[in-house]
Design a protein around this motif. Structure first.
Motif, short mmCIF file in Angstrom:
data_model
loop_
_atom_site.label_atom_id
_atom_site.label_comp_id
_atom_site.label_asym_id
_atom_site.label_seq_id
_atom_site.Cartn_x
_atom_site.Cartn_y
_atom_site.Cartn_z
N TRP A 69 0.82 -1.20 0.00
CA TRP A 69 0.00 0.00 0.00
C TRP A 69 0.86 1.26 0.00
N VAL A 70 2.03 1.19 0.59
CA VAL A 70 2.93 2.35 0.63
C VAL A 70 3.23 2.83 -0.79
N SER A 71 3.43 1.90 -1.71
CA SER A 71 3.73 2.30 -3.08
C SER A 71 2.56 3.02 -3.74
N TYR A 72 1.35 2.69 -3.37
CA TYR A 72 0.18 3.36 -3.96
C TYR A 72 0.17 4.85 -3.65
N ILE A 73 0.74 5.22 -2.51
CA ILE A 73 0.73 6.63 -2.13
C ILE A 73 1.58 7.48 -3.07
N ILE A 75 2.95 6.08 -6.38
CA ILE A 75 2.95 5.75 -7.82
C ILE A 75 1.90 6.51 -8.60
N TRP A 76 0.72 6.73 -8.02
CA TRP A 76 -0.31 7.46 -8.76
C TRP A 76 0.04 8.94 -8.91
N PRO A 77 0.55 9.61 -7.88
CA PRO A 77 1.04 10.99 -8.11
C PRO A 77 2.21 11.06 -9.09
N VAL A 78 3.07 10.02 -9.14
CA VAL A 78 4.14 10.01 -10.14
C VAL A 78 3.55 9.99 -11.54
N LEU A 79 2.53 9.16 -11.74
CA LEU A 79 1.87 9.12 -13.05
C LEU A 79 1.23 10.46 -13.38
N ALA A 80 0.60 11.08 -12.40
CA ALA A 80 0.01 12.41 -12.61
C ALA A 80 1.09 13.42 -12.95
N GLY A 81 2.23 13.36 -12.27
CA GLY A 81 3.34 14.29 -12.55
C GLY A 81 3.89 14.11 -13.96
N CYS A 82 4.03 12.88 -14.38
CA CYS A 82 4.50 12.61 -15.76
C CYS A 82 3.49 13.14 -16.77
N CYS A 106 6.94 -0.09 -15.94
CA CYS A 106 7.73 0.31 -14.77
C CYS A 106 7.00 0.09 -13.45
N TYR A 107 5.78 -0.36 -13.51
CA TYR A 107 4.95 -0.49 -12.31
C TYR A 107 5.63 -1.34 -11.23
N GLY A 130 8.27 -10.15 -10.89
CA GLY A 130 7.06 -9.58 -11.48
C GLY A 130 7.21 -9.08 -12.90
N ILE A 131 8.38 -9.21 -13.51
CA ILE A 131 8.60 -8.68 -14.86
C ILE A 131 7.60 -9.24 -15.88
N PRO A 132 7.29 -10.53 -15.87
CA PRO A 132 6.28 -11.00 -16.85
C PRO A 132 4.94 -10.28 -16.71
N PHE A 133 4.55 -10.00 -15.47
CA PHE A 133 3.30 -9.27 -15.25
C PHE A 133 3.42 -7.82 -15.72
N ASP A 134 4.59 -7.23 -15.53
CA ASP A 134 4.80 -5.86 -16.00
C ASP A 134 4.71 -5.77 -17.52
N LEU A 135 5.19 -6.80 -18.20
CA LEU A 135 5.08 -6.82 -19.66
C LEU A 135 3.62 -6.88 -20.09
#
Length: 164
Positions: A69-73, A75-82, A106-107, A130-135
């Motif tokens: 859950w820490v990553s959710y805090i 990763i979504w603002p990073v996507l918004a920033g990009c 990159c998730y 998790g790389i196969p899932f990232d693909l």
């Protein structure tokens, strides 16, 4: 702009993110949240941040506040920033398609950061596993963005322009 109306719209958009995430959770890394975050950011700009934080809170309340859950805090603002950066440079629509794809690719790397608490090896092995899932995630995001980006952006822009 009426603050009560704005709060209601923000709550509705948060609920849409949350419902989409739950509705598609049975599919491996096929999701609409990334695309919605991009479109919300383009239409709402900085107003997207409270929506993203409320979405993260709902995720934690439903699934528990684990280390994931820490990553959710962030990763979504990073996507918004990009997205803001691409908008600043007047990117064409396909730029956002590839942003969505790149975010999917990159998730896992982004989500591995909290696992550094267990050491570099823990974070690295978690990411590599998790790389196969990232693909799949990147390919799914590209396909979804290619098909839905323009219609979602147009509909959301129209609805908010006539609502707020």
């Amino acid at each position: 702009m009426n603050p009560n109306r704005r709060l209601a719209v923000d709550g509705l958009l948060t609920a849409v993110l949350f419902a989409l995430q739950i509705a598609l959770s049975y599919l491996p890394n096929i999701e609409l949240v990334s695309l919605c975050v991009i479109v919300y950011t383009l239409v709402l700009e900085k107003r997207v941040i409270p929506i993203l934080l409320a979405f993260c809170l709902l995720e934690g309340l439903l699934y528990g506040f684990g280390i994931w859950w820490v990553s959710y805090i962030y990763i979504w603002p990073v996507l918004a920033g990009c997205t803001w950066l691409l908008k600043k440079f007047h990117a064409p629509d396909w730029g956002y398609w590839f942003l969505s794809c790149g975010f999917g690719l990159c998730y896992g790397l982004l989500c591995s950061i909290p696992y550094l608490a267990g050491g570099f090896g823990a974070a690295f092995s978690w990411w590599v596993a998790g790389i196969p899932f990232d693909l799949l995630h990147g390919a799914g995001n590209l396909a979804v963005a290619f098909v839905l980006f323009r219609p979602l952006k147009r509909v959301l822009g129209y609805c908010l322009k006539n609502t707020l």
